[in-house]
Design a protein around this motif. Structure first.
Motif, short mmCIF file in Angstrom:
data_model
loop_
_atom_site.label_atom_id
_atom_site.label_comp_id
_atom_site.label_asym_id
_atom_site.label_seq_id
_atom_site.Cartn_x
_atom_site.Cartn_y
_atom_site.Cartn_z
N SER A 298 -25.77 6.84 -10.22
CA SER A 298 -24.36 6.98 -10.48
C SER A 298 -23.92 8.39 -9.56
O SER A 298 -24.92 8.99 -9.20
CB SER A 298 -23.87 7.29 -11.73
N SER A 358 -22.05 1.51 -2.69
CA SER A 358 -21.97 1.56 -4.23
C SER A 358 -21.24 -0.12 -4.55
O SER A 358 -20.70 -0.75 -3.86
CB SER A 358 -20.98 2.58 -4.82
N LYS A 359 -21.50 -0.34 -6.07
CA LYS A 359 -20.98 -1.49 -6.42
C LYS A 359 -19.51 -1.41 -6.98
O LYS A 359 -18.86 -2.47 -7.36
CB LYS A 359 -21.89 -2.38 -7.29
N ASN A 360 -19.14 -0.10 -7.37
CA ASN A 360 -18.08 0.16 -7.85
C ASN A 360 -17.29 1.17 -7.44
O ASN A 360 -17.91 2.06 -6.84
CB ASN A 360 -18.38 0.54 -9.57
N GLU A 361 -16.04 1.03 -7.22
CA GLU A 361 -15.15 2.19 -6.81
C GLU A 361 -14.55 2.83 -7.85
O GLU A 361 -13.82 2.32 -8.53
CB GLU A 361 -14.08 1.64 -5.68
N ASP A 362 -14.78 4.30 -7.93
CA ASP A 362 -14.20 5.19 -9.27
C ASP A 362 -13.70 6.42 -8.72
O ASP A 362 -13.96 6.84 -7.40
CB ASP A 362 -14.94 4.89 -10.21
N ASN A 365 -16.14 9.05 -6.55
CA ASN A 365 -16.22 9.17 -5.02
C ASN A 365 -15.65 9.93 -4.50
O ASN A 365 -15.90 10.77 -3.59
CB ASN A 365 -16.06 7.62 -4.48
N PHE A 388 -18.28 -1.20 -0.76
CA PHE A 388 -18.23 -1.42 -2.34
C PHE A 388 -18.69 -3.01 -2.22
O PHE A 388 -17.96 -3.90 -1.64
CB PHE A 388 -17.07 -1.31 -2.86
N ARG A 390 -19.23 -6.16 -5.34
CA ARG A 390 -19.33 -6.66 -6.55
C ARG A 390 -20.10 -7.87 -6.63
O ARG A 390 -20.13 -9.02 -5.94
CB ARG A 390 -17.92 -6.58 -7.16
#
Length: 391
Positions: A298, A358-362, A365, A388, A390
Motif C-alpha cells: 500500500s 496500483s489496483k486502486n486510486e485513492d 497517491n 490503475f 481493477r
C-alpha cells in the motif's frame, strides 16, 4: 497469370518441402507457420526430431548431447532445432535450440510418474577455455531450465559442465528444490531464478555476475567472493522463506550497492537493510542507482515515509517505478525511524519519471506525489504516470 492456378510449392511432397526449408535461415523460416494451416504443420515437422524409447533418465544426457554436437546450421540434414525425448513412459523432455545460442530444456512428468521428492542441487560450470571450437555443433551461451526435479537434476548438472561458454542461466519451475548452489568462478554473467517455492538456501560463487533476477520467497543467500551487480531484481513480495534473523544481509548489500537498476520490496528495506546499515547510515549510498522498482502492499502515510527514506540514499536516481500489490508481505511490528538521515537528505536532481501501478486510486497517491515533489528542485520537470487496474 491465372489467379486460380495452384502455386508450385503447395504441390510439393512433404519430404521435399522439409529439404527446402533446411536451406532457409532460421529467422526467416520461423515465419512459415503464418502462411497457412498446412505450412504450420510443415514447420512443426521441420523443427522436430522425435525420439521414443524406454531408456533410463541417464539416457537423456547422451541423447541431448548428441543432438547438440551434431547440429549444423548450414547443413539441411543437421539443422533441426527441436528434440523431443520420451523416457520411461512418464518423463518427457523437450530441447529447443533457439537463435543467438539459446537452449531451452523443459521437463514434463505424467501423473503416473514417481512422486517428486525435495532435492538439493549444485550447478557447476566448466570455466576452462576449450582448446578447439568445432565449426559444427551448437554453442550454448544461454540456458533456460524448466521443471527440473529430484530425478533429473544430476543429469542436467552433467550437461552444464559441458557448456564451457555459458554466460546466462535461467532456472524456473523447480517445485521441490530446497537448496541451490551456483559455482561459476569466471564465466557466468546473468542468473535468473523463479518459480521455486520451496527454495530455502541459495549459494552463489560467480565473481563476474552482473545481473541477478530472483522471484519468490527470499531464501538464505550466501555470497562467495564479492561481485558487483549492475541489475539486481529481488521480487520477493511473498516474504522471507526463513526467520529474518537467519538472513545475513551484509554481503547481499555489498553486491547491490553499485547497481544501476534495482527491484526491491519495502519489507526488505524495513526488516533487513535498515537495521544492517543503521550505524553507517550517513555513509551508505546507492551512488550509481538510476532506476528503482519499488514493491509495496500500500501507499499509506507510513509506507510513503519509508520510501522517501530509501530515496534519500539514491542521489542519482532518474526513474522510479512503484508497484502496489495488496498481497505483498508486510513487515510486522518493526519500528523504523523513517526520518533517519534527514540531516543529509539529498535533493533528487536527476529524477525525471515516476510511474505508479496500483489496483486502486485513492488519496494516498496524491500524498506520494506531493512528497516526491518536495525532493526535487522547484524548476525541475517531473513526469508522473499512473496505471490503475481493477479485478
Amino acid at each position: 497469370m491465372n489467379e486460380h492456378k495452384q502455386d508450385i510449392l503447395s504441390t510439393l511432397p512433404l519430404e521435399l518441402l522439409l529439404y527446402i526449408i533446411g536451406f532457409v535461415p532460421f529467422e526467416s523460416a520461423r515465419l512459415i507457420p503464418f502462411v497457412s494451416t498446412r505450412y504450420r504443420s510443415v514447420w512443426n515437422q521441420a523443427l522436430l526430431v522425435a525420439h521414443s524409447h524406454n531408456g533410463s533418465i541417464k539416457d537423456i544426457f547422451h541423447a541431448v548431447s548428441s543432438f547438440i554436437n551434431n547440429f549444423d546450421e548450414h547443413n539441411p540434414s543437421k539443422n533441426t532445432r527441436k528434440l523431443e525425448l520420451h523416457v520411461d513412459k512418464s518423463t518427457f523432455v523437450s530441447t529447443i535450440l533457439a537463435p543467438h545460442n539459446v537452449m531451452h530444456l523443459n521437463f514434463f512428468f505424467s501423473d503416473g510418474s514417481k512422486k517428486e521428492e525435495s532435492f538439493c542441487w549444485r550447478l557447476e560450470t566448466n570455466d576452462q577455455i576449450p582448446k578447439t571450437v568445432n565449426s559444427s555443433g551448437f554453442v550454448v551461451k544461454t540456458l533456460c531450465l524448466d521443471s527440473v526435479n529430484s530425478l533429473t537434476h544430476e543429469v542436467v548438472s552433467s550437461m552444464v559442465l559441458d557448456f564451457s561458454l555459458l554466460e546466462n542461466l535461467k532456472i524456473g519451475g523447480c517445485k521441490r528444490l530446497t537448496s541451490l548452489t551456483i559455482d561459476s568462478p569466471t564465466k557466468l554473467l546473468h542468473l535468473s531464478i523463479s518459480g521455486c517455492p520451496k527454495l530455502r538456501y541459495l549459494e552463489i560463487r560467480a565473481v563476474k555476475l552482473k545481473t541477478l533476477h530472483y522471484q519468490g520467497f527470499l531464501p538464505l543467500i550466501k555470497i562467495h567472493e564479492h561481485f558487483n551487480l549492475t541489475n539486481a531484481i529481488f521480487d520477493v513480495r511473498q516474504g522471507p522463506s526463513l526467520n529474518n534473523n537467519a538472513l545475513d544481509t551484509g554481503p547481499l548489500l555489498l553486491i547491490i550497492k553499485n547497481s544501476q537498476s534495482l527491484t526491491f520490496c519495502r519489507w526488505m528495506f524495513e526488516e533487513l537493510m535498515k537495521p544492517s546499515i543503521s550505524s553507517s547510515w550517513r555513509s551508505f549510498q546507492f551512488y550509481k542507482l538510476q532506476e528503482l522498482r519499488w514493491i509495496d502492499n500500500s501507499m499509506n502515510q507510513e509506507n510513503i515515509k519509508i520510501l522517501i527514506s530509501f530515496l534519500k540514499i539514491c542521489p542519482s536516481i532518474e526513474r522510479l517505478f512503484i508497484t502496489v500489490d495488496l498481497n505483498t508481505y508486510s513487515s510486522k511490528e518493526v519500528y523504523v525511524d523513517a526520518d533517519c538521515g534527514s540531516e543529509h537528505a539529498r535533493v533528487l536532481r536527476n529524477l525525471k519519471l515516476v510511474k505508479l501501478e496500483s489496483k486502486n486510486e485513492d488519496d494516498s497517491n496524491d500524498k506520494l506525489i506531493l512528497a516526491l515533489q518536495q525532493m526535487v528542485n522547484i524548476d525541475q520537470p517531473l513526469l508522473v504516470l499512473s496505471s490503475f487496474s481493477r479485478d
